[in-house]
Structures are given as C-alpha cells and as structure tokens.
Motif scaffolding. Sequence first.
Motif, PDB file in Angstrom:
ATOM      1  N   LEU A   5       0.839  -1.197   0.000  1.00  0.00           N
ATOM      2  CA  LEU A   5       0.000   0.000   0.000  1.00  0.00           C
ATOM      3  C   LEU A   5       0.876   1.249   0.000  1.00  0.00           C
ATOM      4  O   LEU A   5       1.704   1.431   0.887  1.00  0.00           O
ATOM      5  CB  LEU A   5      -0.911  -0.031   1.229  1.00  0.00           C
ATOM      6  CG  LEU A   5      -1.906   1.093   1.421  1.00  0.00           C
ATOM      7  CD1 LEU A   5      -2.824   1.237   0.213  1.00  0.00           C
ATOM      8  CD2 LEU A   5      -2.722   0.855   2.681  1.00  0.00           C
ATOM      9  N   VAL A   6       0.679   2.093  -1.005  1.00  0.00           N
ATOM     10  CA  VAL A   6       1.458   3.330  -1.139  1.00  0.00           C
ATOM     11  C   VAL A   6       0.480   4.503  -1.183  1.00  0.00           C
ATOM     12  O   VAL A   6      -0.271   4.664  -2.133  1.00  0.00           O
ATOM     13  CB  VAL A   6       2.334   3.298  -2.410  1.00  0.00           C
ATOM     14  CG1 VAL A   6       3.162   4.568  -2.509  1.00  0.00           C
ATOM     15  CG2 VAL A   6       3.233   2.068  -2.413  1.00  0.00           C
ATOM     16  N   GLU A   7       0.509   5.313  -0.134  1.00  0.00           N
ATOM     17  CA  GLU A   7      -0.435   6.432   0.020  1.00  0.00           C
ATOM     18  C   GLU A   7       0.217   7.493   0.893  1.00  0.00           C
ATOM     19  O   GLU A   7       0.843   7.156   1.902  1.00  0.00           O
ATOM     20  CB  GLU A   7      -1.729   5.923   0.655  1.00  0.00           C
ATOM     21  CG  GLU A   7      -2.707   6.979   1.072  1.00  0.00           C
ATOM     22  CD  GLU A   7      -3.171   7.860  -0.070  1.00  0.00           C
ATOM     23  OE1 GLU A   7      -3.067   9.091   0.080  1.00  0.00           O
ATOM     24  OE2 GLU A   7      -3.634   7.337  -1.088  1.00  0.00           O
ATOM     25  N   ASP A   8       0.073   8.767   0.517  1.00  0.00           N
ATOM     26  CA  ASP A   8       0.723   9.835   1.278  1.00  0.00           C
ATOM     27  C   ASP A   8      -0.174  10.535   2.298  1.00  0.00           C
ATOM     28  O   ASP A   8       0.302  11.374   3.056  1.00  0.00           O
ATOM     29  CB  ASP A   8       1.364  10.861   0.341  1.00  0.00           C
ATOM     30  CG  ASP A   8       0.365  11.588  -0.532  1.00  0.00           C
ATOM     31  OD1 ASP A   8      -0.825  11.196  -0.546  1.00  0.00           O
ATOM     32  OD2 ASP A   8       0.763  12.551  -1.212  1.00  0.00           O
ATOM     33  N   GLU A   9      -1.427  10.201   2.348  1.00  0.00           N
ATOM     34  CA  GLU A   9      -2.342  10.772   3.338  1.00  0.00           C
ATOM     35  C   GLU A   9      -2.565   9.741   4.453  1.00  0.00           C
ATOM     36  O   GLU A   9      -3.195   8.699   4.210  1.00  0.00           O
ATOM     37  CB  GLU A   9      -3.675  11.146   2.703  1.00  0.00           C
ATOM     38  CG  GLU A   9      -3.583  12.273   1.708  1.00  0.00           C
ATOM     39  CD  GLU A   9      -3.241  13.591   2.361  1.00  0.00           C
ATOM     40  OE1 GLU A   9      -3.586  13.814   3.536  1.00  0.00           O
ATOM     41  OE2 GLU A   9      -2.613  14.421   1.683  1.00  0.00           O
ATOM     42  N   PRO A  10      -2.083  10.007   5.669  1.00  0.00           N
ATOM     43  CA  PRO A  10      -2.188   9.021   6.754  1.00  0.00           C
ATOM     44  C   PRO A  10      -3.614   8.537   7.039  1.00  0.00           C
ATOM     45  O   PRO A  10      -3.824   7.339   7.253  1.00  0.00           O
ATOM     46  CB  PRO A  10      -1.606   9.753   7.964  1.00  0.00           C
ATOM     47  CG  PRO A  10      -0.691  10.771   7.371  1.00  0.00           C
ATOM     48  CD  PRO A  10      -1.341  11.194   6.078  1.00  0.00           C
ATOM     49  N   SER A  11      -4.581   9.438   7.018  1.00  0.00           N
ATOM     50  CA  SER A  11      -5.946   9.004   7.322  1.00  0.00           C
ATOM     51  C   SER A  11      -6.495   8.088   6.222  1.00  0.00           C
ATOM     52  O   SER A  11      -7.163   7.090   6.510  1.00  0.00           O
ATOM     53  CB  SER A  11      -6.870  10.208   7.519  1.00  0.00           C
ATOM     54  OG  SER A  11      -6.877  11.029   6.374  1.00  0.00           O
ATOM     55  N   LEU A  12      -6.189   8.401   4.980  1.00  0.00           N
ATOM     56  CA  LEU A  12      -6.625   7.541   3.881  1.00  0.00           C
ATOM     57  C   LEU A  12      -5.869   6.210   3.901  1.00  0.00           C
ATOM     58  O   LEU A  12      -6.448   5.157   3.629  1.00  0.00           O
ATOM     59  CB  LEU A  12      -6.438   8.245   2.539  1.00  0.00           C
ATOM     60  CG  LEU A  12      -6.951   7.498   1.319  1.00  0.00           C
ATOM     61  CD1 LEU A  12      -8.405   7.058   1.482  1.00  0.00           C
ATOM     62  CD2 LEU A  12      -6.786   8.357   0.072  1.00  0.00           C
ATOM     63  N   MET A  13      -4.594   6.250   4.262  1.00  0.00           N
ATOM     64  CA  MET A  13      -3.805   5.024   4.395  1.00  0.00           C
ATOM     65  C   MET A  13      -4.474   4.096   5.411  1.00  0.00           C
ATOM     66  O   MET A  13      -4.630   2.900   5.166  1.00  0.00           O
ATOM     67  CB  MET A  13      -2.380   5.338   4.852  1.00  0.00           C
ATOM     68  CG  MET A  13      -1.546   4.126   5.208  1.00  0.00           C
ATOM     69  SD  MET A  13      -0.548   3.463   3.903  1.00  0.00           S
ATOM     70  CE  MET A  13       0.732   4.661   3.779  1.00  0.00           C
ATOM     71  N   MET A  50      -1.289  -1.211  -4.332  1.00  0.00           N
ATOM     72  CA  MET A  50      -2.287  -0.161  -4.471  1.00  0.00           C
ATOM     73  C   MET A  50      -1.525   1.160  -4.338  1.00  0.00           C
ATOM     74  O   MET A  50      -0.949   1.448  -3.283  1.00  0.00           O
ATOM     75  CB  MET A  50      -3.356  -0.274  -3.384  1.00  0.00           C
ATOM     76  CG  MET A  50      -4.416   0.790  -3.485  1.00  0.00           C
ATOM     77  SD  MET A  50      -5.705   0.600  -2.252  1.00  0.00           S
ATOM     78  CE  MET A  50      -6.758  -0.555  -3.104  1.00  0.00           C
ATOM     79  N   LEU A  51      -1.499   1.921  -5.427  1.00  0.00           N
ATOM     80  CA  LEU A  51      -0.651   3.106  -5.487  1.00  0.00           C
ATOM     81  C   LEU A  51      -1.456   4.393  -5.603  1.00  0.00           C
ATOM     82  O   LEU A  51      -2.362   4.495  -6.420  1.00  0.00           O
ATOM     83  CB  LEU A  51       0.268   3.027  -6.718  1.00  0.00           C
ATOM     84  CG  LEU A  51       1.098   1.776  -6.901  1.00  0.00           C
ATOM     85  CD1 LEU A  51       1.840   1.842  -8.221  1.00  0.00           C
ATOM     86  CD2 LEU A  51       2.047   1.586  -5.742  1.00  0.00           C
ATOM     87  N   ASP A  52      -1.068   5.361  -4.814  1.00  0.00           N
ATOM     88  CA  ASP A  52      -1.527   6.732  -4.993  1.00  0.00           C
ATOM     89  C   ASP A  52      -0.667   7.297  -6.127  1.00  0.00           C
ATOM     90  O   ASP A  52       0.553   7.127  -6.126  1.00  0.00           O
ATOM     91  CB  ASP A  52      -1.306   7.510  -3.701  1.00  0.00           C
ATOM     92  CG  ASP A  52      -1.803   8.937  -3.761  1.00  0.00           C
ATOM     93  OD1 ASP A  52      -2.166   9.409  -4.851  1.00  0.00           O
ATOM     94  OD2 ASP A  52      -1.815   9.584  -2.705  1.00  0.00           O
TER      95      ASP A  52
END
Length: 66
Positions: A5-13, A50-52
């Motif tokens: 999982l690659v996401e830069d928003e902690p809450s969305l992560m 899953m990539l942002d």
Amino acid sequence: MSVFLVEDEPSLMYVLEESIKTLGYAVVEKAEYLPDALERAKSVEFDVAMLDVNLHGQESFPLQTF
C-alpha cells in the motif's frame, strides 16, 4: 493475497488498510514517500500494489516496473 500500500495521506492510508484487511487480504508493506516505496518494493514480496499516483508531488509511475 498480499498488498503493498502506497499512500501519502495518513488518514486515507488507515482507511485503505482496514478495508483491505476486512476483505481478507494482508497489507505486507506500506510507504508514504516515493523513495521509500521504491526501496521497499525491492525487498518485500507482494501480490498486488495499491498506489496513490501523486505522492507529495511526485508521480508513483516508477513503481509500475515491479
């Protein structure tokens, strides 16, 4: 199935990780920044990522090669 999982928003992560777990899959690695994601993609085995697309202003397209 294992997920990277690659996401830069902690809450969305967090929401994505919990949703993935609810579906019965395992999040085996997470990254918030492109350099970290590239390094971790080399060392962790996973079935799907899953990539942002935009990670703190950098496109995650280089991760598509893994």
